[in-house]
Design an enzyme around this catalytic site. Structure first.
Site, PDB file in Angstrom:
ATOM      1  N   CYS A  74       0.803  -1.226   0.000  1.00  0.00           N
ATOM      2  CA  CYS A  74       0.000   0.000   0.000  1.00  0.00           C
ATOM      3  C   CYS A  74       0.832   1.270   0.000  1.00  0.00           C
ATOM      4  CB  CYS A  74      -0.945   0.008   1.191  1.00  0.00           C
ATOM      5  SG  CYS A  74      -0.149  -0.368   2.735  1.00  0.00           S
ATOM      6  N   CYS A 103      -0.626  -4.285   8.449  1.00  0.00           N
ATOM      7  CA  CYS A 103      -0.249  -3.117   9.247  1.00  0.00           C
ATOM      8  C   CYS A 103       0.437  -3.551  10.548  1.00  0.00           C
ATOM      9  CB  CYS A 103      -1.481  -2.282   9.586  1.00  0.00           C
ATOM     10  SG  CYS A 103      -2.317  -1.623   8.151  1.00  0.00           S
TER      11      CYS A 103
END
Lengths: 160, 296
Positions: free
Chosen positions: A65, A134
């Site tokens: 990302c 994440c």
């Protein structure tokens, strides 16, 4: 008691009262209360002096990302983390993961800090599967910071 | 009085002639038709034919794909007959669900003229097979041709044209149309095209891969901090110009890397492009005094 339970429950959007398949999609957009808390009140955001020999800087990026995360730890002679700061450019889950990990490692020994797994972070923040990367980023950040500190320390010992 | 009668008669004849021969606009152009045929109950239901054009029934989607079929059909041979064993790019021929005719994997419709129904998306084909006439996958493509092929394909497979057809055809039309949309979006954007090419070669960048070098990350971090601290449009314009130049350089580098089959370098550059794109997004959403929030 009820207020604690309410705090732990996922924050619901106003329209999520029906049980059609649409609700499943709506649910996947939830941010857990804790993630929102970390996002709105981030702990330990900032930076330390990267030239300080007792400071280790970990800089990691998520290729999927394009998010970047910087984690800095100040370690004393006993190997205890006395100060920690982070800065993350990314989504709410990435910011929350890094904020949480700074809270967690403060006061820890660096050997114990290396043992933190991304699954612990994900479980604590109730991250959905799509945001697991994440938590992985946060784990890599602390490992990178400790590695950088050790390299600096070993380099200093060699030249000393 | 007799003169007036003659005049009246002439005028009536003129008006009748005009009303008899009325020009009407049809879907594809101007044509002439008699008003009687338009209003007469027996013929009113029949759409008037256009001069020099195809009839209405000939313009229906399942009849129209004849020229496209020949273009998409790569395996050779005409009309109904034995299917060929060899497919494109190692993928197997697909069997028509309606007439069991063997079709090439990238075909949108059955090549059997009597059948000509929409086909399912072939297995093992890639986006280049359908949208770029089966050419070998490359980074440098003709974007105008891609767009032309995309629009042409959507004209024939769009579900709106299948609203009067059976359930199977409607479903297949939805699937095909959606697949073609996805293919176009992937091939149009250089970053997605590069990621797709890497995926085709088995060198996809996964979520867990740590391939970014520290210099790149530091550069991106500094740029993002610069954007955060910027207060004027002029500062942002400088950052944007620098970032756009970087993106242009990386795109050129990607073209040469894929062209010379240097896949590791291509992978590095694709990774770099991903980060630069994120910076471009941040620049785009920046507003003075507001924190930059990008959602993805």
């Amino acid at each position: 008691m009820f207020s604690i339970v309410k705090q732990l429950a996922p924050r619901r959007l106003p329209s999520a009262t029906f049980t059609k398949p649409v609700a499943a999609f709506v649910q996947s957009r939830f941010y857990h209360e804790k993630v929102i808390d970390h996002y709105e009140n981030p702990r330990n955001m900032g930076s330390l002096d990267k030239h300080d020999p007792t400071v280790g800087t970990g800089l990691v990026g998520a290729p999927a990302c394009g998010d970047v995360m910087r984690l800095q730890i100040k370690v004393d002679d006993n190997g205890e983390i006395v100060d920690v700061k982070f800065k993350t450019f990314g989504c709410g889950s990435a910011i929350a993961s890094s904020s949480y990990i700074t809270e967690r490692v403060r006061g820890m020994n660096i050997d114990d800090a290396l043992k933190i797994k991304n699954t612990d972070i994900a479980k604590e923040l109730c991250l959905p599967p799509v945001k697991l990367h994440c938590s992985m980023l946060a784990e890599d950040a602390i490992k990178s910071a400790i590695k950088d500190f050790r390299m600096k320390r070993d380099g200093a010992l060699r030249t000393a | 009085m007799f003169k007036q009668l003659l005049l009246a008669q002439r005028q009536y004849r003129q008006i009748s002639a005009l009303s008899r021969r009325r020009h009407v606009y049809c879907q594809s152009g101007l044509f002439s038709a008699s008003v009687r045929s338009l209003t007469h109950s027996r013929t009113a239901s029949k759409r008037p034919l256009c001069i020099g054009r195809q009839s209405y029934s000939a313009r229906l989607p399942h009849r129209q794909q004849q020229p496209q079929r020949q273009r998409h059909d790569q395996s050779g041979g005409e009309g109904g007959g034995e299917g060929e064993g060899e497919g494109e790019g190692g993928s197997a021929n697909k069997t028509c669900w309606h007439c069991q005719q063997q079709n090439s994997p990238a075909s949108l419709f059955c090549k059997n003229k009597k059948c000509a129904v929409i086909q399912a998306v072939g297995k093992g084909i890639n986006y280049y097979d359908v949208l770029l006439a089966g050419r070998p996958p490359s980074f440098e493509i003709d974007v105008a041709e891609l767009r032309r092929n995309f629009l042409r394909s959507q004209q024939v497979v769009h579900p709106d044209s299948f609203s009067q057809r059976g359930q199977i055809e409607r479903r297949l039309a939805e699937v095909q149309s959606s697949w073609i949309n996805h293919a176009y979006a992937t091939l149009k954007d250089p970053l997605h095209r590069a990621q797709y090419l890497l995926k085709l070669r088995g060198m996809e960048i996964g979520e867990a891969d740590q391939i970014a070098d520290p210099e790149l990350l530091m550069e991106i971090m500094d740029t993002r901090e610069e954007i955060e601290e910027a207060t004027t449009d002029a500062q942002i314009a400088t950052i944007k110009a620098r970032n756009d130049a970087n993106i242009a350089a990386v795109t050129t580098g990607l073209a040469s890397a894929f062209g010379s089959d240097a896949l590791n370098r291509a992978r590095q550059l694709t990774n770099r492009l991903q980060y630069l794109r994120r910076v471009a997004q941040a620049v785009h959403v920046w507003e003075p005094g507001k924190p930059v929030v990008i959602s993805h």
